[in-house]
Write a protein that holds these residues in place. Sequence first.
Motif, PDB file in Angstrom:
ATOM      1  N   PHE A  93       0.823  -1.193   0.000  1.00 19.24           N
ATOM      2  CA  PHE A  93       0.000   0.000   0.000  1.00 19.24           C
ATOM      3  C   PHE A  93       0.866   1.254   0.000  1.00 19.24           C
ATOM      4  O   PHE A  93       0.639   2.184  -0.792  1.00 19.24           O
ATOM      5  CB  PHE A  93      -0.928  -0.018   1.215  1.00 19.24           C
ATOM      6  CG  PHE A  93      -1.782   1.207   1.297  1.00 19.24           C
ATOM      7  CD1 PHE A  93      -2.743   1.456   0.314  1.00 19.24           C
ATOM      8  CD2 PHE A  93      -1.624   2.112   2.332  1.00 19.24           C
ATOM      9  CE1 PHE A  93      -3.512   2.577   0.379  1.00 19.24           C
ATOM     10  CE2 PHE A  93      -2.404   3.243   2.391  1.00 19.24           C
ATOM     11  CZ  PHE A  93      -3.355   3.494   1.410  1.00 19.24           C
ATOM     12  N   MET A 124       2.416   1.748  -3.390  1.00 23.64           N
ATOM     13  CA  MET A 124       1.468   2.246  -4.376  1.00 23.64           C
ATOM     14  C   MET A 124       1.132   3.698  -4.134  1.00 23.64           C
ATOM     15  O   MET A 124       0.997   4.500  -5.066  1.00 23.64           O
ATOM     16  CB  MET A 124       0.201   1.392  -4.353  1.00 23.64           C
ATOM     17  CG  MET A 124       0.442   0.036  -4.962  1.00 23.64           C
ATOM     18  SD  MET A 124      -1.077  -0.854  -5.173  1.00 23.64           S
ATOM     19  CE  MET A 124      -1.738  -0.032  -6.580  1.00 23.64           C
ATOM     20  N   LEU A 170       1.600   6.663  -6.762  1.00 29.17           N
ATOM     21  CA  LEU A 170       0.511   7.582  -7.092  1.00 29.17           C
ATOM     22  C   LEU A 170       0.927   9.019  -6.841  1.00 29.17           C
ATOM     23  O   LEU A 170       0.705   9.909  -7.687  1.00 29.17           O
ATOM     24  CB  LEU A 170      -0.740   7.240  -6.270  1.00 29.17           C
ATOM     25  CG  LEU A 170      -1.917   8.198  -6.417  1.00 29.17           C
ATOM     26  CD1 LEU A 170      -2.374   8.272  -7.867  1.00 29.17           C
ATOM     27  CD2 LEU A 170      -3.074   7.780  -5.528  1.00 29.17           C
ATOM     28  N   LEU A 193       3.433  10.039  -9.520  1.00 30.60           N
ATOM     29  CA  LEU A 193       2.748  10.248 -10.801  1.00 30.60           C
ATOM     30  C   LEU A 193       1.926  11.528 -10.783  1.00 30.60           C
ATOM     31  O   LEU A 193       1.913  12.277 -11.759  1.00 30.60           O
ATOM     32  CB  LEU A 193       1.796   9.075 -11.060  1.00 30.60           C
ATOM     33  CG  LEU A 193       2.326   7.920 -11.889  1.00 30.60           C
ATOM     34  CD1 LEU A 193       1.277   6.812 -11.923  1.00 30.60           C
ATOM     35  CD2 LEU A 193       2.651   8.381 -13.303  1.00 30.60           C
ATOM     36  N   THR A 231       2.438  14.511 -13.269  1.00 34.08           N
ATOM     37  CA  THR A 231       1.357  14.920 -14.168  1.00 34.08           C
ATOM     38  C   THR A 231       0.998  16.388 -13.955  1.00 34.08           C
ATOM     39  O   THR A 231       0.769  17.125 -14.911  1.00 34.08           O
ATOM     40  CB  THR A 231       0.114  14.032 -13.934  1.00 34.08           C
ATOM     41  OG1 THR A 231       0.506  12.673 -14.090  1.00 34.08           O
ATOM     42  CG2 THR A 231      -0.992  14.349 -14.921  1.00 34.08           C
ATOM     43  N   TYR A 260       3.847  18.269 -15.583  1.00 30.97           N
ATOM     44  CA  TYR A 260       3.838  18.091 -17.044  1.00 30.97           C
ATOM     45  C   TYR A 260       2.629  18.790 -17.670  1.00 30.97           C
ATOM     46  O   TYR A 260       2.719  19.378 -18.741  1.00 30.97           O
ATOM     47  CB  TYR A 260       3.819  16.601 -17.348  1.00 30.97           C
ATOM     48  CG  TYR A 260       3.882  16.275 -18.813  1.00 30.97           C
ATOM     49  CD1 TYR A 260       5.054  16.479 -19.538  1.00 30.97           C
ATOM     50  CD2 TYR A 260       2.766  15.755 -19.479  1.00 30.97           C
ATOM     51  CE1 TYR A 260       5.125  16.182 -20.882  1.00 30.97           C
ATOM     52  CE2 TYR A 260       2.827  15.451 -20.824  1.00 30.97           C
ATOM     53  CZ  TYR A 260       4.004  15.671 -21.520  1.00 30.97           C
ATOM     54  OH  TYR A 260       4.066  15.368 -22.850  1.00 30.97           O
ATOM     55  N   THR A 263     -10.527  16.863 -22.600  1.00 34.43           N
ATOM     56  CA  THR A 263     -10.019  15.499 -22.491  1.00 34.43           C
ATOM     57  C   THR A 263     -10.888  14.535 -23.294  1.00 34.43           C
ATOM     58  O   THR A 263     -10.388  13.667 -24.003  1.00 34.43           O
ATOM     59  CB  THR A 263      -9.973  15.062 -21.018  1.00 34.43           C
ATOM     60  OG1 THR A 263      -9.184  16.003 -20.298  1.00 34.43           O
ATOM     61  CG2 THR A 263      -9.353  13.680 -20.864  1.00 34.43           C
ATOM     62  N   VAL A 273      -6.345   3.212  -4.316  1.00 34.46           N
ATOM     63  CA  VAL A 273      -5.102   3.838  -4.789  1.00 34.46           C
ATOM     64  C   VAL A 273      -4.820   3.397  -6.222  1.00 34.46           C
ATOM     65  O   VAL A 273      -4.419   4.195  -7.075  1.00 34.46           O
ATOM     66  CB  VAL A 273      -3.913   3.475  -3.860  1.00 34.46           C
ATOM     67  CG1 VAL A 273      -2.601   3.973  -4.459  1.00 34.46           C
ATOM     68  CG2 VAL A 273      -4.120   4.081  -2.481  1.00 34.46           C
ATOM     69  N   GLY A 274      -5.090   2.096  -6.491  1.00 35.22           N
ATOM     70  CA  GLY A 274      -4.899   1.591  -7.852  1.00 35.22           C
ATOM     71  C   GLY A 274      -5.767   2.349  -8.842  1.00 35.22           C
ATOM     72  O   GLY A 274      -5.315   2.789  -9.900  1.00 35.22           O
ATOM     73  N   ALA A 276      -7.059   5.313  -8.496  1.00 37.61           N
ATOM     74  CA  ALA A 276      -6.591   6.699  -8.622  1.00 37.61           C
ATOM     75  C   ALA A 276      -5.367   6.767  -9.524  1.00 37.61           C
ATOM     76  O   ALA A 276      -5.261   7.651 -10.385  1.00 37.61           O
ATOM     77  CB  ALA A 276      -6.267   7.269  -7.240  1.00 37.61           C
ATOM     78  N   SER A 277      -4.460   5.807  -9.375  1.00 37.63           N
ATOM     79  CA  SER A 277      -3.279   5.782 -10.243  1.00 37.63           C
ATOM     80  C   SER A 277      -3.680   5.603 -11.691  1.00 37.63           C
ATOM     81  O   SER A 277      -3.153   6.247 -12.590  1.00 37.63           O
ATOM     82  CB  SER A 277      -2.346   4.638  -9.845  1.00 37.63           C
ATOM     83  OG  SER A 277      -2.003   4.734  -8.494  1.00 37.63           O
ATOM     84  N   VAL A 309      -4.854   8.870 -12.960  1.00 37.02           N
ATOM     85  CA  VAL A 309      -3.771   9.835 -13.170  1.00 37.02           C
ATOM     86  C   VAL A 309      -2.984   9.485 -14.422  1.00 37.02           C
ATOM     87  O   VAL A 309      -2.647  10.353 -15.230  1.00 37.02           O
ATOM     88  CB  VAL A 309      -2.844   9.884 -11.934  1.00 37.02           C
ATOM     89  CG1 VAL A 309      -1.592  10.697 -12.237  1.00 37.02           C
ATOM     90  CG2 VAL A 309      -3.573  10.496 -10.751  1.00 37.02           C
ATOM     91  N   ILE A 310      -2.753   8.186 -14.623  1.00 38.17           N
ATOM     92  CA  ILE A 310      -2.005   7.783 -15.824  1.00 38.17           C
ATOM     93  C   ILE A 310      -2.821   8.084 -17.079  1.00 38.17           C
ATOM     94  O   ILE A 310      -2.293   8.593 -18.072  1.00 38.17           O
ATOM     95  CB  ILE A 310      -1.615   6.287 -15.752  1.00 38.17           C
ATOM     96  CG1 ILE A 310      -0.580   6.085 -14.650  1.00 38.17           C
ATOM     97  CG2 ILE A 310      -1.048   5.810 -17.084  1.00 38.17           C
ATOM     98  CD1 ILE A 310      -0.289   4.640 -14.318  1.00 38.17           C
ATOM     99  N   LEU A 316      -4.948  10.412 -17.442  1.00 40.13           N
ATOM    100  CA  LEU A 316      -4.885  11.863 -17.644  1.00 40.13           C
ATOM    101  C   LEU A 316      -3.539  12.258 -18.231  1.00 40.13           C
ATOM    102  O   LEU A 316      -3.465  13.063 -19.167  1.00 40.13           O
ATOM    103  CB  LEU A 316      -5.110  12.560 -16.297  1.00 40.13           C
ATOM    104  CG  LEU A 316      -5.117  14.083 -16.320  1.00 40.13           C
ATOM    105  CD1 LEU A 316      -6.275  14.599 -17.157  1.00 40.13           C
ATOM    106  CD2 LEU A 316      -5.204  14.654 -14.911  1.00 40.13           C
ATOM    107  N   LEU A 317      -2.488  11.630 -17.701  1.00 39.71           N
ATOM    108  CA  LEU A 317      -1.140  11.952 -18.186  1.00 39.71           C
ATOM    109  C   LEU A 317      -1.016  11.632 -19.674  1.00 39.71           C
ATOM    110  O   LEU A 317      -0.526  12.446 -20.469  1.00 39.71           O
ATOM    111  CB  LEU A 317      -0.110  11.143 -17.378  1.00 39.71           C
ATOM    112  CG  LEU A 317       1.353  11.326 -17.764  1.00 39.71           C
ATOM    113  CD1 LEU A 317       1.789  12.764 -17.563  1.00 39.71           C
ATOM    114  CD2 LEU A 317       2.239  10.397 -16.925  1.00 39.71           C
ATOM    115  N   SER A 342      -3.450  11.385 -21.831  1.00 38.02           N
ATOM    116  CA  SER A 342      -4.303  12.300 -22.586  1.00 38.02           C
ATOM    117  C   SER A 342      -3.603  13.645 -22.792  1.00 38.02           C
ATOM    118  O   SER A 342      -3.605  14.199 -23.893  1.00 38.02           O
ATOM    119  CB  SER A 342      -5.632  12.489 -21.852  1.00 38.02           C
ATOM    120  OG  SER A 342      -6.326  13.575 -22.391  1.00 38.02           O
TER     121      SER A 342
END
Lengths: 164, 512
Positions: free
Chosen positions: A7, A10, A14, A17, A21, A24, A90, B19-20, B22-23, B26-27, B29-30, B32
């Motif tokens: 956890f 991860m 997150l 990232l 993001t 970026y 988007t 969390v998975g 959400a990741s 985010v990915i 979105l990144l 895109s």
Amino acid sequence: MYFAVTFSAMLGILAGLGVFTFGYGKGASYLSNDPKGCANCHVMQDHFDSWQQSSHHHVAVCNDCHLPHDFVGKWVTKADNGFFHSLAFTLHDYHDPIQIKPRNRRVTQSSCIDCHEDFIHPLLPVETEAGTGDAKAHDMLSCVHCHSDVGHAFRTISSGSKRD
Amino acid sequence: MKSSNQGLVRWMFLLTFLVGAASFGVIALLVSIFERKQEARTPFVKIVEVNEVSTDPEPWGLNFPLQYETYLKTVDTERTEFGGSDALPPSKLEKQPWLKRLYAGYAFSLDYREARGHAYMLSDQKATKRVTEVQQAGACLHCHASIVPTYRRIGLEEQGVEVTEAKLADSFNQEAVMAGFKAVSQQNFEDVYAELLKTPDGVVEATEGDPHLGGAHPVSCIDCHNPDTMQIRVTRPGFIEGIAKLAESEDPVPHLPSIAKWRESGKERPYDPNLDASRQEMRSFVCGQCHVEYYCANKMTLTFPWSNGLKVEDLEKEWEETEFPDGGGEFYDYVHKETGTKVFKAQHPEFELWSQGIHARAGVSCSDCHMPYEKEGATKFSTHWVRSPMLNINRACQTCHNVPEAELKARVDIIQNRTTAQMDRAAVAMTDMLDAIIEAQKNGATEEQLKPIREMQRKAMWRLDYISSENSKGFHADQEAVRILGESIDYSRQAQAAAYKIGNTKEAAEKE
């Protein structure tokens, strides 16, 4: 213990990232007043270009006309527009040519009045909007109905560029 | 202890899942954002060289895929209320029988259909009875084919130059194009078509013994674009001569500011649209190369009648003053079979009628409505799917008119229905006039008596045909269209009354 490690890992990924993001995607620029931030979405490029050629270029940026001038209104509208604009961009789901929404049209109208109130005071409606006590938001002829060029020059002839 | 452990595990699972997720978000979105940034780079990759013989649009399409893909869509069939495309376009003659009487004695009375998209212009021309059953002039190919390299080849041959593909591809060479244009103006359709096939296009390579060096294409990239710079240009000799005549005239043409500028500059050389016109003007001129009134037969070169101006009576005046060369007598397009009157045939004066309208006056070009800007990713380009703005109201009209689509459609409907209603009245007046003239001729009217009537007949038919043949049902200039139809009705009724008078005098004479 195994789960706690997974956890945490991860969560760390997150967070990493997310920060990447945000950087970026030029996330910080959305918190600023810089018009270049608005043109991050390339659909706004034309609006940015036409603003640069407009008469208001030297005195007003995007936020001056398109956000309310009080602190709470400004950030609520910024959040609202920011969310729905990014969603539309988007998902590629928006009307092209872009058309302003009634709520944002009211914002723009209030901004015109806020700066020019001293000059146009006699033109403003006497009645206030029910419940708000605010004359600015009252249903009146929109300033940009006639002064359509002030914020975005040459708006009416989109392709009027000359060869020389 | 065990149960609290289990509870913790469950919580950990849930949190891990959250969390998975959400990741994942985010990915997504990144990625895109990355893709949108890539779009904004608007790359242009030149894959093949195109040059002045590249009439085939396909190699251009490798360099400009967006424009090419939309150009290919001109094969699509979509109809609007008053026109549009069909696999076998409906006959206008069946729908509007008065056209048969208007065109009596002219090829248009044999076969006259709704127009289809640009893709069909050459194949449809080869199929129409106007061409298969009547000997037509090669001048038609001035607009229906990508013919400029062929003009240049023939022009160079006339100058005694040995023509190779490299020489043809070298430069536009306007002088040679003009010479070739003049050389083929007396030839018939089949001969000029055969010349087209002989011109290499840089794609179809000749094999041993194969007489076909090239292929014939309908209007394509090279007709409006400079192959080196992609800048828009006009290539058609008829237009280049016509617009120079217009610049020399007194017509104010406020919608073409470069002409005013040229007039003020002292007119040291002829007006040249490729040098003088603004990009915005060029966005109409490229269309005006063909969507105009012209003379298109073999008694003289293809001619745009613009020396007096662009209004309907300016064009008429030029035709009235024109004499065919080599003693061919006064100018006319055809002899009306029912009455024997020499009349003018209006082609499709879209450029001229647009010039009288509010959109031209406001600086709106043909391309703004018929080829509006589109976005593919971040690339903004002018669509090459040339079609009715009524099929694309969003981009064609709403870019300027911040009004709902339904309202814009309703406004156009009003204009087109009014014009159509007035046109139907003009058609009734025209057929009544024809009946009256035929009657007068039966009653032995002399040619001297008929002369003023024939003049009015010609004016009436020219005006009706002008609006009927123009492809906008009055939209390009609504008041002007109704003015012209009003004049047509007036001339028809005047001619009719005059014809009746002859009959009456004759009857009266017989009674005495």
